[in-house]
Design a protein around this motif. Structure first.
Motif, short mmCIF file in Angstrom:
data_model
loop_
_atom_site.label_atom_id
_atom_site.label_comp_id
_atom_site.label_asym_id
_atom_site.label_seq_id
_atom_site.Cartn_x
_atom_site.Cartn_y
_atom_site.Cartn_z
N THR A 22 0.84 -1.20 0.00
CA THR A 22 0.00 0.00 0.00
C THR A 22 0.87 1.25 0.00
N LEU A 23 1.92 1.22 0.81
CA LEU A 23 2.85 2.34 0.85
C LEU A 23 3.53 2.53 -0.50
N ALA A 24 4.01 1.43 -1.09
CA ALA A 24 4.72 1.52 -2.37
C ALA A 24 3.82 2.09 -3.46
N ARG A 25 2.60 1.58 -3.54
CA ARG A 25 1.68 2.07 -4.57
C ARG A 25 1.31 3.54 -4.34
N GLY A 26 1.14 3.90 -3.08
CA GLY A 26 0.81 5.29 -2.77
C GLY A 26 1.92 6.24 -3.16
N LEU A 27 3.16 5.85 -2.89
CA LEU A 27 4.29 6.70 -3.26
C LEU A 27 4.43 6.78 -4.78
N ALA A 28 4.20 5.66 -5.46
CA ALA A 28 4.27 5.68 -6.93
C ALA A 28 3.19 6.58 -7.51
N ALA A 29 2.00 6.56 -6.90
CA ALA A 29 0.90 7.40 -7.38
C ALA A 29 1.21 8.88 -7.20
N ARG A 30 2.10 9.21 -6.28
CA ARG A 30 2.50 10.60 -6.08
C ARG A 30 3.66 11.01 -6.98
N GLY A 31 4.03 10.14 -7.90
CA GLY A 31 5.04 10.50 -8.88
C GLY A 31 6.44 10.02 -8.59
N HIS A 32 6.64 9.27 -7.52
CA HIS A 32 7.97 8.76 -7.21
C HIS A 32 8.25 7.48 -7.99
N GLN A 33 9.51 7.22 -8.24
CA GLN A 33 9.93 5.98 -8.89
C GLN A 33 10.26 4.99 -7.77
N PRO A 131 21.11 6.20 1.69
CA PRO A 131 20.61 6.48 3.04
C PRO A 131 19.33 5.70 3.32
N LEU A 132 19.11 5.44 4.60
CA LEU A 132 18.04 4.53 5.01
C LEU A 132 17.07 5.18 5.99
N VAL A 133 15.81 4.79 5.87
CA VAL A 133 14.80 5.01 6.91
C VAL A 133 14.44 3.64 7.47
N PRO A 195 19.83 8.31 18.76
CA PRO A 195 19.78 9.76 19.00
C PRO A 195 18.39 10.34 18.74
N GLU A 196 18.04 11.33 19.53
CA GLU A 196 16.71 11.94 19.42
C GLU A 196 16.44 12.48 18.02
N HIS A 197 17.47 13.03 17.36
CA HIS A 197 17.23 13.63 16.05
C HIS A 197 16.89 12.60 14.98
N LYS A 198 17.20 11.34 15.24
CA LYS A 198 16.84 10.29 14.28
C LYS A 198 15.41 9.80 14.45
N LEU A 199 14.85 9.96 15.62
CA LEU A 199 13.58 9.33 15.95
C LEU A 199 12.40 10.11 15.38
N ALA A 200 11.41 9.38 14.87
CA ALA A 200 10.21 10.02 14.31
C ALA A 200 9.03 9.06 14.40
N TYR A 201 7.89 9.60 14.78
CA TYR A 201 6.66 8.80 14.91
C TYR A 201 6.04 8.61 13.53
N ALA A 202 5.78 7.37 13.17
CA ALA A 202 5.17 7.05 11.86
C ALA A 202 4.22 5.87 12.05
N ALA A 405 0.03 8.95 6.22
CA ALA A 405 1.21 8.08 6.23
C ALA A 405 2.15 8.39 5.07
N LEU A 406 1.58 8.67 3.90
CA LEU A 406 2.42 9.00 2.75
C LEU A 406 3.13 10.33 2.96
N ASP A 407 2.44 11.30 3.56
CA ASP A 407 3.09 12.57 3.89
C ASP A 407 4.30 12.34 4.78
N ARG A 408 4.11 11.51 5.82
CA ARG A 408 5.20 11.25 6.75
C ARG A 408 6.35 10.51 6.05
N ALA A 409 6.01 9.52 5.23
CA ALA A 409 7.04 8.74 4.55
C ALA A 409 7.87 9.64 3.63
#
Length: 421
Positions: A22-33, A131-133, A195-202, A405-409
């Motif tokens: 679902t995430l992959a298709r949503g990102l592709a629909a927003r124009g990402h490869q 780079p990785l998430v 580290p705190e700067h790496k952490l994010a709620y998703a 979720a797509l906005d956050r990703a």
């Protein structure tokens, strides 16, 4: 962006395993490869679906997404050895046979559970410079212990635990962002040195094509399904649909339902798993005839009908140290479907119930508390439960919906890309 997605689980595997797609298709629909590196589907049966054949590597474009699948050892039974062989074989195969699928990506979203995904993940970072998430859906090594797969010998257990913590620490260290799905995980990861700067709620989203408010046709099918089971139009149906294991706390549901004296209460426990026969026997022994039905596994294609038939959905967790920071995907699925929710669990999920006003929550294993909550469910009637369901859907859209979720990703992937400029 050119986005990679590294995950062992992917469509057509059902339930939480379908969410990366679902995430992959949503990102592709927003124009990402978008390019995905995953395994051949075998969850939850441990067998490839009909029509699938295992090969060393297979690449296809699926719904606008380039999907590369690599061979693995298919298994999903109660054997710790076979389960670990399943996990490890994907990690090794993805490293050897599939890494080219994500070459050239600007950033990679890594579904970090199971942590045997580390070899291709670390190779992508250190050999390919991507780079990785790191998306922490299940906290390791805690998940291993909670699942009963930890060594029984205390000394060996401590050594294995320490090694797995170092393994996870290496995965966090390699990541530009470490995202987590339940608020309580933040403090755990921080205390483990992230580290705190790496952490994010998703938080996770739901498979919205399956879990959404029913249309008129689906509602009619749901009523027909109820009638086929002998559930009357005034009866209140509590539904659990999913894995039937020991982690879901379903014994609490059955014991509480057996103790309710309201004849309108009906409970369906649908699914399959290692506890299925024991749960069916428990229901037959303790509950009034016809009160609790355990029909077995229902095809994923029928889930919209089951959700339409239900008045309230049950989410439970057995009491473990991990329970307080666990957010079962069934939470979002229930809210997305616009259904009232009944919870027997501790921690973060209870706050969701309180914030949404969508239902009732008691502690893990609290049979007496759940019995009382079920009486309130019955007293609400189908109309009152439907009203709570409307609030559930509104809360889902504000906090958990796929668009959010797509906005956050996108935000986290862009931050990861920027970290290496």
């Amino acid at each position: 962006m050119r986005i990679g997605l590294l995950t062992q689980w992917y469509d057509p595997e059902p339930g939480p395993a379908a969410l990366p797609a679902t995430l992959a298709r949503g990102l592709a629909a927003r124009g990402h490869q978008v390019s995905v590196l995953t395994g051949f589907p075998n969850y939850p049966t441990g067998r490839l679906p009909q029509g699938w054949t295992m090969t060393r590597r297979r690449r296809r474009v699926e719904d606008g997404v380039s999907v590369t699948r690599v061979a693995l050892y298919p298994s999903h039974d109660g054997s710790a050895a076979r389960r670990m062989a399943n996990y490890a074989s994907f990690g090794a195969s993805a490293l050897v046979n599939g890494l080219s699928a994500v070459r050239g990506a600007d950033a990679i979203w890594v579904n970090y559970s199971p942590i045997t995904i580390a070899p291709p993940m670390l190779a992508a970072r250190h050999a390919l410079g991507i780079p990785l998430v790191c998306h922490v859906a299940d906290l390791w090594p805690d998940t291993l212990t909670a699942g009963g797969f930890a060594p029984s010998h205390p000394g060996i257990g401590r050594v294995v635990d320490a090694g797995l913590h170092r393994w996870c620490a290496a995965m966090y260290a390699a990541s530009a962002k470490v995202t987590y799905i339940s608020p309580g995980v933040h403090d755990v990861l921080r205390d483990r040195g992230v580290p705190e700067h790496k952490l994010a709620y998703a938080p996770m989203w739901a498979e919205e094509s399956t879990f959404s408010p029913a249309d008129d046709a689906t509602r009619r099918l749901g009523e027909q399904w109820r009638e086929g089971l002998g559930i009357g139009p005034e009866d209140v149906l509590v539904l659990y649909a999913g894995a039937l294991g020991h982690a879901q706390g379903l014994e609490t549901l059955i014991d509480a339902a057996a103790a309710v004296d309201d004849p309108r209460l009906r409970v369906v426990v649908a699914g399959s798993g290692v506890a299925e026969e024991a749960l069916r026997a428990r229901a037959a022994k303790t509950a009034p005839a016809g009160r609790i039905l355990v029909p077995g596994r229902v095809p994923q294609s029928q889930m919209p009908v089951l959700m339409a038939a239900a008045d309230v959905c049950f989410v439970g967790l057995a009491a473990t140290p991990l329970t307080r920071i666990t957010m079962p995907s069934k939470t979002q699925a229930t809210l997305a479907a616009g259904k009232a929710i009944l919870v027997a669990a501790d921690g973060d999920i209870r706050q969701v119930v309180a914030d949404s006003g969508a239902g009732w929550a008691v502690g893990s294993g609290d049979v007496a508390g759940l019995t009382g909550a079920m009486r309130l469910v019955c007293n609400s009637g189908r109309g009152g439960l439907a009203a709570r369901g409307h609030g559930a859907r509104s809360h889902y859209e504000r906090h958990f919906g796929l668009a959010r979720a797509l906005d956050r990703a996108e935000e986290h992937l862009e931050a990861a890309r920027a970290s290496v400029r």
